[in-house]
Design an enzyme around this catalytic site. Structure first.
Site, PDB file in Angstrom:
ATOM      1  N   ARG A 231     -24.265   5.644  41.270  1.00 55.96           N
ATOM      2  CA  ARG A 231     -23.637   5.382  42.490  1.00 55.96           C
ATOM      3  C   ARG A 231     -24.197   4.944  43.594  1.00 55.96           C
ATOM      4  O   ARG A 231     -25.031   4.829  44.255  1.00 55.96           O
ATOM      5  CB  ARG A 231     -23.459   6.864  43.080  1.00 55.96           C
ATOM      6  CG  ARG A 231     -22.257   7.322  41.418  1.00 55.96           C
ATOM      7  CD  ARG A 231     -20.458   7.297  41.888  1.00 55.96           C
ATOM      8  NE  ARG A 231     -20.348   7.527  41.076  1.00 55.96           N
ATOM      9  CZ  ARG A 231     -19.650   7.420  39.474  1.00 55.96           C
ATOM     10  NH1 ARG A 231     -20.565   6.031  38.881  1.00 55.96           N
ATOM     11  NH2 ARG A 231     -18.694   8.456  39.106  1.00 55.96           N
ATOM     12  N   GLU A 260     -17.289   0.989  47.781  1.00 57.10           N
ATOM     13  CA  GLU A 260     -17.297   0.045  47.386  1.00 57.10           C
ATOM     14  C   GLU A 260     -15.171   0.272  46.713  1.00 57.10           C
ATOM     15  O   GLU A 260     -15.032   1.515  47.056  1.00 57.10           O
ATOM     16  CB  GLU A 260     -17.430   0.388  45.961  1.00 57.10           C
ATOM     17  CG  GLU A 260     -17.743   1.221  45.003  1.00 57.10           C
ATOM     18  CD  GLU A 260     -18.336   1.472  43.248  1.00 57.10           C
ATOM     19  OE1 GLU A 260     -19.072   1.364  43.772  1.00 57.10           O
ATOM     20  OE2 GLU A 260     -17.534   2.168  42.374  1.00 57.10           O
ATOM     21  N   HIS A 278     -18.930  -3.140  40.014  1.00 60.74           N
ATOM     22  CA  HIS A 278     -18.805  -1.511  38.694  1.00 60.74           C
ATOM     23  C   HIS A 278     -18.188  -2.129  37.032  1.00 60.74           C
ATOM     24  O   HIS A 278     -17.438  -1.650  37.711  1.00 60.74           O
ATOM     25  CB  HIS A 278     -17.751  -0.719  39.858  1.00 60.74           C
ATOM     26  CG  HIS A 278     -18.317   0.599  39.214  1.00 60.74           C
ATOM     27  ND1 HIS A 278     -18.309   2.126  40.218  1.00 60.74           N
ATOM     28  CD2 HIS A 278     -18.799   1.199  37.892  1.00 60.74           C
ATOM     29  CE1 HIS A 278     -18.910   2.987  39.643  1.00 60.74           C
ATOM     30  NE2 HIS A 278     -18.864   2.245  37.996  1.00 60.74           N
TER      31      HIS A 278
HETATM   32  C1  8YV Z   1     -16.279   4.522  35.827  1.00 60.70           C
HETATM   33  C2  8YV Z   1     -18.049   5.019  36.603  1.00 60.70           C
HETATM   34  O1  8YV Z   1     -15.515   5.987  35.019  1.00 60.70           O
HETATM   35  O2  8YV Z   1     -18.241   7.046  34.390  1.00 60.70           O
HETATM   36  C3  8YV Z   1     -18.645   6.521  35.508  1.00 60.70           C
HETATM   37  O3  8YV Z   1     -19.063   7.770  36.455  1.00 60.70           O
HETATM   38  O4  8YV Z   1     -18.901   4.828  37.235  1.00 60.70           O
HETATM   39  C4  8YV Z   1     -17.436   4.426  35.576  1.00 60.70           C
HETATM   40  O5  8YV Z   1     -17.135   4.342  34.042  1.00 60.70           O
HETATM   41  C5  8YV Z   1     -15.068   3.613  35.608  1.00 60.70           C
HETATM   42  O6  8YV Z   1     -15.280   2.362  36.696  1.00 60.70           O
HETATM   43  C6  8YV Z   1     -13.457   3.887  35.640  1.00 60.70           C
HETATM   44  O7  8YV Z   1     -13.264   4.512  37.480  1.00 60.70           O
END
Ligand code: 8YV
Length: 312
Positions: A231, A260, A278
């Site tokens: 993150r 972001e 991401h």
């Molecule tokens: C997001 C992610 O979920 O799984 C996670 O924690 O950060 C990603 O896989 C994806 O961008 C959908 O919002």
């Protein structure tokens, strides 16, 4: 009236499945709540959540009969789990199905920055290769000492892959884990001092805010590369920008950013940053598996069964 509210931006395939299996009602974001009638909000028992905007007590209170939040993603730092628990709401996530993709990406980003792929590709595209000749040399990837911050499921997959690159693995986590001889460090600065590069795979949230700070970056040193697939909040971005600008570390590769999809323009323009938008879990196969697990959790929750992957 439907009992399932889908919140966020879904692909056509996921949206179709949510419509077909749950007759879901869709809103793209929290503003969409205002367009629902009081009766529609009161009918909602389950929320299929996708996104990184905060889902807190205030939003939960506008869905008074909500009993389940099924998150699309393994990280659920956007959801106030304590507020959910206090309201009798179960929260679920989508662990494991994305481990391979995220670990593959992390290793790819690390190799790219250790060998200098992005700068090298640029010289082919802009003609510098022909005009100016060879680039300064990169560094050898195999055999580097790598520190993994966070030895959860994804951290372990990253370390397993790096073993094939003859890496010496070090890690830092809350407590030592059962590993095939990897070196544990209790403190992130000690980890940084012991390794060449760091890959960040810790959970987000207030507990890990700015966990990688100026001290960690200074301890990593001028040959070090930082990779973040966790993150954006985990790195002190101001400290990172300074470290990349003044050579405190050599390079960084980030798949996640504070605030972001907006990215600090000072960060985005640095030549020694390899930025990605991401995309850790963004493959056809993995996103299908994440959507399927989200829907299995929704089904279980709505049927009154214990969901498959609850977090509270
Ligand atoms: C997001 C992610 O979920 O799984 C996670 O924690 O950060 C990603 O896989 C994806 O961008 C959908 O919002």
């Amino acid at each position: 009236m439907t009992d399932t509210l889908a919140i966020g931006q879904y692909t056509d395939i996921d949206a179709q499945a949510l419509r077909q299996d749950f007759d879901a009602l869709f809103i793209a974001g929290w503003d969409g709540l205002d367009s629902l009638s009081e009766d529609q909000r009161a009918a909602v028992r389950a929320a299929a959540y996708k996104g990184h905007a905060p889902f807190g007590g205030a939003q939960m209170d506008r869905l008074p009969n909500l009993r389940l939040i099924a998150n699309f993603g393994v990280g659920y730092d956007a959801i106030d789990v304590a507020a959910a628990t206090a309201r009798g709401i179960t929260v679920t996530n989508t662990p494991d199905v994305l481990n391979d993709d995220v670990a593959d990406l992390a290793v790819g980003m690390l190799i790219a920055q250790v060998r200098g792929f992005e700068a090298a590709a640029r010289t082919v595209r802009n003609g510098d290769w022909a005009a100016k000749g060879d680039l300064p040399l990169g560094r050898k990837m195999s055999g580097r000492k790598i520190g993994i911050l966070g030895m959860g499921r994804i951290g372990r997959e990253i370390a397993d892959r790096l073993a094939a690159f003859k890496s010496e693995i070090h890690y830092q986590s809350r407590s030592p884990k059962d590993t095939p001889g990897w070196t544990y460090h209790a403190d992130p600065v000690d980890l940084a001092r012991a390794v060449d590069d760091i890959v960040i795979a810790i959970v987000g949230g207030t507990e890990t805010q700015n966990y990688v700070n100026a001290d960690v970056l200074a301890a990593l040193g001028p040959d070090g590369v930082i990779v973040n697939i966790a993150r954006g909040t985990v790195i002190d971005e101001a400290a990172l920008i300074a470290a990349l600008e003044n050579g405190t570390i050599r390079a960084a590769a980030l798949d996640v950013f504070q605030g972001e999809p907006a990215v600090d323009p000072r960060l985005a323009k640095l030549d020694n940053l390899f930025p990605l938008p991401h995309i850790g879990s963004a493959t056809v196969e993995t996103r299908a598996a994440m959507g399927a697990l989200q829907r299995r959790n929704l089904r279980a929750g709505l049927d009154g069964d214990r969901p498959h992957t609850p977090v509270n």
